[in-house]
Design an enzyme around this catalytic site. Structure first.
Site, PDB file in Angstrom:
ATOM      1  N   GLY A  46       0.837  -1.191   0.000  1.00  0.00           N
ATOM      2  CA  GLY A  46       0.000   0.000   0.000  1.00  0.00           C
ATOM      3  C   GLY A  46       0.870   1.237   0.000  1.00  0.00           C
ATOM      4  CD  GLN A  51       3.361   5.781   2.672  1.00  0.00           C
ATOM      5  OE1 GLN A  51       2.369   5.296   2.156  1.00  0.00           O
ATOM      6  NE2 GLN A  51       4.277   5.050   3.284  1.00  0.00           N
ATOM      7  CB  CYS A  97       4.798   1.992   7.375  1.00  0.00           C
ATOM      8  SG  CYS A  97       4.468   3.568   6.564  1.00  0.00           S
ATOM      9  CG  LEU A  98       6.391   0.817   1.294  1.00  0.00           C
ATOM     10  CD1 LEU A  98       5.878   1.153  -0.091  1.00  0.00           C
ATOM     11  CD2 LEU A  98       7.501  -0.217   1.212  1.00  0.00           C
ATOM     12  CG  HIS A 139      -0.899   1.474   7.072  1.00  0.00           C
ATOM     13  ND1 HIS A 139      -0.023   1.002   8.025  1.00  0.00           N
ATOM     14  CD2 HIS A 139      -0.175   2.325   6.298  1.00  0.00           C
ATOM     15  CE1 HIS A 139       1.168   1.560   7.828  1.00  0.00           C
ATOM     16  NE2 HIS A 139       1.116   2.362   6.776  1.00  0.00           N
ATOM     17  CD  GLU A 140      -1.142   2.631   2.562  1.00  0.00           C
ATOM     18  OE1 GLU A 140      -0.648   3.770   2.574  1.00  0.00           O
ATOM     19  OE2 GLU A 140      -0.487   1.614   2.874  1.00  0.00           O
ATOM     20  CG  HIS A 143       0.153   6.974   5.321  1.00  0.00           C
ATOM     21  ND1 HIS A 143       1.272   7.486   5.925  1.00  0.00           N
ATOM     22  CD2 HIS A 143       0.394   5.650   5.176  1.00  0.00           C
ATOM     23  CE1 HIS A 143       2.153   6.512   6.136  1.00  0.00           C
ATOM     24  NE2 HIS A 143       1.637   5.377   5.691  1.00  0.00           N
TER      25      HIS A 143
END
Ligand code: ZN
Length: 175
Positions: A46, A51, A97-98, A139-140, A143
């Protein structure tokens, strides 16, 4: 398509609430394609626009169970201005998480969600997801509000990873 630079923890854009997309244009679609490409390349499941340095309400996600499918096929989703309409149940599972390389933690999330948003064609869509895909989308969407998964960790866990977080801030300073 282009691979975009992924912003790491400590970058202020990750804490800024995003703006909704007023009109879905070719530029929006290009950004979504680039986000998809960046997510696949980073082996993530994701990605949210902040990000990659864009403070807009756009997310992409893919179901890792379908990750072996050719790209652009079932299991991948892009949502513009997503909103959770319904949520049900609770589940705790490991998450990453990236923007936080090498950090994972158990996080409590809702098990089932119904989300509404626009697809890349600008049409309103409603999707129902459970378990992993529901987790990724929550999660996204976090963000987009400037909420990070560390905010949802237990205080004890946060203390345990505090060294790692400092490492990330230093790392970001060098790039
Ligand atoms: Zn993330």
């Amino acid at each position: 398509m282009a691979i975009l630079r992924i912003r790491l923890y400590g970058d202020p854009i990750l804490r800024a609430p995003t703006k909704p997309v007023d009109e879905v244009t070719d530029e929006t679609r290009k950004l979504i394609q680039d986000m998809m490409e960046t997510m696949r390349k980073a082996d993530g499941v994701g990605l949210a626009a902040p990000q990659v340095g864009v403070s807009k309400s756009i997310i992409v996600a893919r179901n890792p169970e379908n990750a072996s499918l050719p790209t652009g096929q079932a299991g991948e989703i892009a949502l513009i201005n997503p909103e959770i309409l319904e949520s049900e149940g609770e589940i705790v599972a490991e998450e990453g998480c990236l923007s936080f390389p090498k950090i994972t933690s158990e996080v409590r999330r809702t098990r089932r969600i119904i989300v509404e948003g626009l697809n890349p064609q600008g049409e309103k869509i409603r999707v129902e997801e459970v378990d992993l895909m529901a987790r990724i989308i929550q999660h996204e969407i976090d963000h987009l509000k400037g909420i990070l998964f560390i905010d949802r960790m237990s205080p004890a866990r946060k203390i345990l990873i505090s060294k790692e977080l400092k490492r990330l801030i230093k790392l970001r300073g060098r790039t």
